[in-house]
Design an enzyme around this catalytic site. Structure first.
Site, PDB file in Angstrom:
ATOM      1  N   GLU A  62      -4.911  -8.818   1.096  1.00  0.00           N
ATOM      2  CA  GLU A  62      -5.513  -8.459   2.382  1.00  0.00           C
ATOM      3  C   GLU A  62      -6.999  -8.237   2.162  1.00  0.00           C
ATOM      4  O   GLU A  62      -7.400  -7.594   1.193  1.00  0.00           O
ATOM      5  CB  GLU A  62      -4.954  -7.138   2.958  1.00  0.00           C
ATOM      6  CG  GLU A  62      -3.607  -7.218   3.584  1.00  0.00           C
ATOM      7  CD  GLU A  62      -3.121  -5.881   4.153  1.00  0.00           C
ATOM      8  OE1 GLU A  62      -3.955  -5.067   4.608  1.00  0.00           O
ATOM      9  OE2 GLU A  62      -1.905  -5.659   4.133  1.00  0.00           O
ATOM     10  N   GLU A 104       0.813  -1.224   0.000  1.00  0.00           N
ATOM     11  CA  GLU A 104       0.000   0.000   0.000  1.00  0.00           C
ATOM     12  C   GLU A 104       0.844   1.271   0.000  1.00  0.00           C
ATOM     13  O   GLU A 104       0.762   2.092   0.932  1.00  0.00           O
ATOM     14  CB  GLU A 104      -0.936   0.019   1.222  1.00  0.00           C
ATOM     15  CG  GLU A 104      -1.870  -1.161   1.303  1.00  0.00           C
ATOM     16  CD  GLU A 104      -2.943  -1.034   2.392  1.00  0.00           C
ATOM     17  OE1 GLU A 104      -2.821  -0.140   3.251  1.00  0.00           O
ATOM     18  OE2 GLU A 104      -3.893  -1.831   2.370  1.00  0.00           O
TER      19      GLU A 104
HETATM   20  C1  GAL Z   1      -4.237  -2.146   5.772  1.00  0.00           C
HETATM   21  C2  GAL Z   1      -2.745  -2.225   6.099  1.00  0.00           C
HETATM   22  C3  GAL Z   1      -2.426  -3.069   7.293  1.00  0.00           C
HETATM   23  C4  GAL Z   1      -3.485  -3.106   8.359  1.00  0.00           C
HETATM   24  C5  GAL Z   1      -4.894  -3.098   7.778  1.00  0.00           C
HETATM   25  C6  GAL Z   1      -6.006  -3.081   8.790  1.00  0.00           C
HETATM   26  O1  GAL Z   1      -4.523  -1.007   5.052  1.00  0.00           O
HETATM   27  O2  GAL Z   1      -2.016  -2.761   5.032  1.00  0.00           O
HETATM   28  O3  GAL Z   1      -1.183  -2.660   7.746  1.00  0.00           O
HETATM   29  O4  GAL Z   1      -3.290  -2.174   9.357  1.00  0.00           O
HETATM   30  O5  GAL Z   1      -5.043  -2.053   6.888  1.00  0.00           O
HETATM   31  O6  GAL Z   1      -6.260  -1.820   9.313  1.00  0.00           O
END
Ligand code: GAL
Length: 462
Positions: free
Chosen positions: A367, A168
């Site tokens: 994710e 990200e």
């Molecule tokens: C994403 C990030 C993670 C984690 C997740 C949940 O954007 O890559 O580091 O924190 O959000 O909040």
């Protein structure tokens, strides 16, 4: 067994984490400081309940137990990140031998359990010394990152074939240079675009370095949070706003990473407003040649936008938000425990976009997940009964399944996250794990979703 939603053979089932969010041991093992250690030291009040990055979930000491549990719940793949400040304290120079031992052990332990390691090189955690030199605003820092990446390929490349340059990369731009939720808390769009641009150059240089290593089955890519920008309506003003939001927040990294060039509309827009970053000779060729082999897609929630309703302050700062307002769609489905919209079809829309406009690049959901505050309230018989998380995953998987059926090149699904972890300024406020973590004892306990995921992985579908 018969399944309604079978996934392709060899589908990747697992989860994702990052160094600063799980390792702890922030001042142990010869680790240098990164911006999170520093920011917490000077402004701990910015962090939920004043919880900092020193111990987090203590993976540094408990990785063996954790990897055993990953296997137990059906992981065949797992993403973690290397802490640059741990491996190369100060960001440059000698490798810290204790860190090399630690990451070697993690990799070996994963392989011994038949779990393929996916290694990410940068997850928001700039070494402090390099931030003091200007962080991603500095081309010297880009060079330092390239050397760090090259060292990682050399040390770990004999056993790791899936590599990611950044997680990200737009988030440090937004957090650190536009909206004040990451150190160095600068609010300056022009500097933000320089940071974004230099990050992309760092990505391309790391890809270039990677290609020289001849890593067996080696693939390198980037992990992007591709949040679709849905317009309120089909009114041309709403459509234009969503296209601009998409340019700033998705295409600013997606196009150069996959197609090897920036969208002309983005260049024109920045030029018109005097916001173009500085570039160097050779940059466009570098980007053109070093595109990604594989794309990780992080998806949590959609972005809904509408045409701007009031004029931006003429004396104010230039911001991407000059071109759109956020839109709250009446009747949207919410995760009431986190305040985020849930829109499962977003995952399908992203995949179709990759298929139609980005050469159907091999990708995976790197994710997806559901944050829940005060999750202990769902505790029964010693385990958190997170049926809401099971439903969240299942509904997203159905849309992923649909996309694959229509020819999308999706290879896997990783949940954020394996266990509850430290989420930056939110610290441990929202819990995301298959395993809950007791912050006092560090004890891990599976949630109901962990058992469900094991079933899905073992059956390669549900
Ligand atoms: C994403 C990030 C993670 C984690 C997740 C949940 O954007 O890559 O580091 O924190 O959000 O909040």
């Amino acid at each position: 067994m018969s399944r309604t939603y079978p996934f392709p053979k060899g589908f990747w089932w697992g989860s994702a984490t990052s160094a600063t969010q799980i390792e702890g041991a922030a001042s142990e093992g010869g680790k240098g400081e990164n911006i999170w250690d520093h920011w917490y030291r000077i402004e701990s009040n910015r962090f939920f309940d004043n919880v900092g990055p020193e111990t987090t979930s203590d993976f540094y000491h408990r990785y063996q137990e954790d990897i055993k549990q990953m296997k137990e719940i059906g992981h065949n793949t797992f993403r973690f990140s290397i802490s640059w400040a741990r491996l190369m304290p100060g960001g440059r120079g000698e490798i810290n031998p204790e860190a090399a031992v630690f990451y070697n052990n993690v990799i070996d332990e994963l392989l011994a359990h038949d779990i393929e390691p996916f290694v990410n090189l940068f997850h928001f955690d700039m070494p402090l010394e390099l931030q003091e030199e200007g962080g991603w605003e500095s081309r010297d820092v880009v060079e330092a990152y390239t050397r760090y990446a090259d060292e990682c390929f050399r040390i770990f490349g004999d056993r790791v074939s899936k590599w990611f340059t950044f997680n990200e990369p737009i988030v440090p731009v937004e957090g650190g240079y536009l909206y004040d939720f990451h150190y160095p808390n600068i609010v300056d769009a022009k500097r933000a675009f320089q940071v974004a641009y230099n990050t992309m150059i760092a990505h391309a240089k790391a890809v270039e370095a990677f290609r020289k290593h001849n890593i067996m089955d080696g693939q390198i890519g980037i992990i992007l949070n591709l949040t679709p920008s849905y317009p309120r309506s089909q009114n041309p003003a709403d459509l234009r706003s969503s296209q601009i939001a998409d340019l700033f927040f998705n295409r600013s990294f997606l196009d150069p990473a996959v197609l090897g060039e920036y969208p002309q509309e983005l260049i024109d827009l920045l030029q018109e407003h005097g916001q173009l970053p500085e570039t160097e000779k050779g940059d466009s060729d570098l980007l053109k040649v070093n595109t990604a082999d594989i794309l990780g897609v992080n998806y949590y929630q959609p972005r809904r936008v509408k045409a701007k309703e009031s004029l931006p302050n003429p004396y104010g700062l230039f911001m991407p938000d000059w071109f759109f307002d956020m839109y709250e769609m009446p009747g949207r489905k919410m995760n009431p425990y986190r305040g985020w919209e849930i829109y499962e079809k977003g995952i399908y829309d992203i995949m179709i976009n990759l298929k139609e406009n980005y050469g159907n690049i091999p990708s995976f959901i790197s994710e997806n997940g559901m944050g829940v505050q005060n999750e202990e309230r769902f505790m029964e018989n010693g385990e958190i009964q997170d049926d809401y998380r099971i439903e969240f995953i299942r509904e997203h998987l159905k849309w992923l399944h649909q996309a694959i059926g229509e020819g999308c090149n999706a290879k896997g699904y990783h949940l954020w996250s394996f266990m509850d972890n430290w989420s930056w300024m939110n610290a441990y406020k929202n819990r995301y794990g298959f395993f809950s973590v007791n912050l006092e004892t560090k004890e891990r306990t599976p949630k109901k979703s962990a058992h469900w995921f094991k079933f899905v992985s073992e059956n390669n579908g549900f």
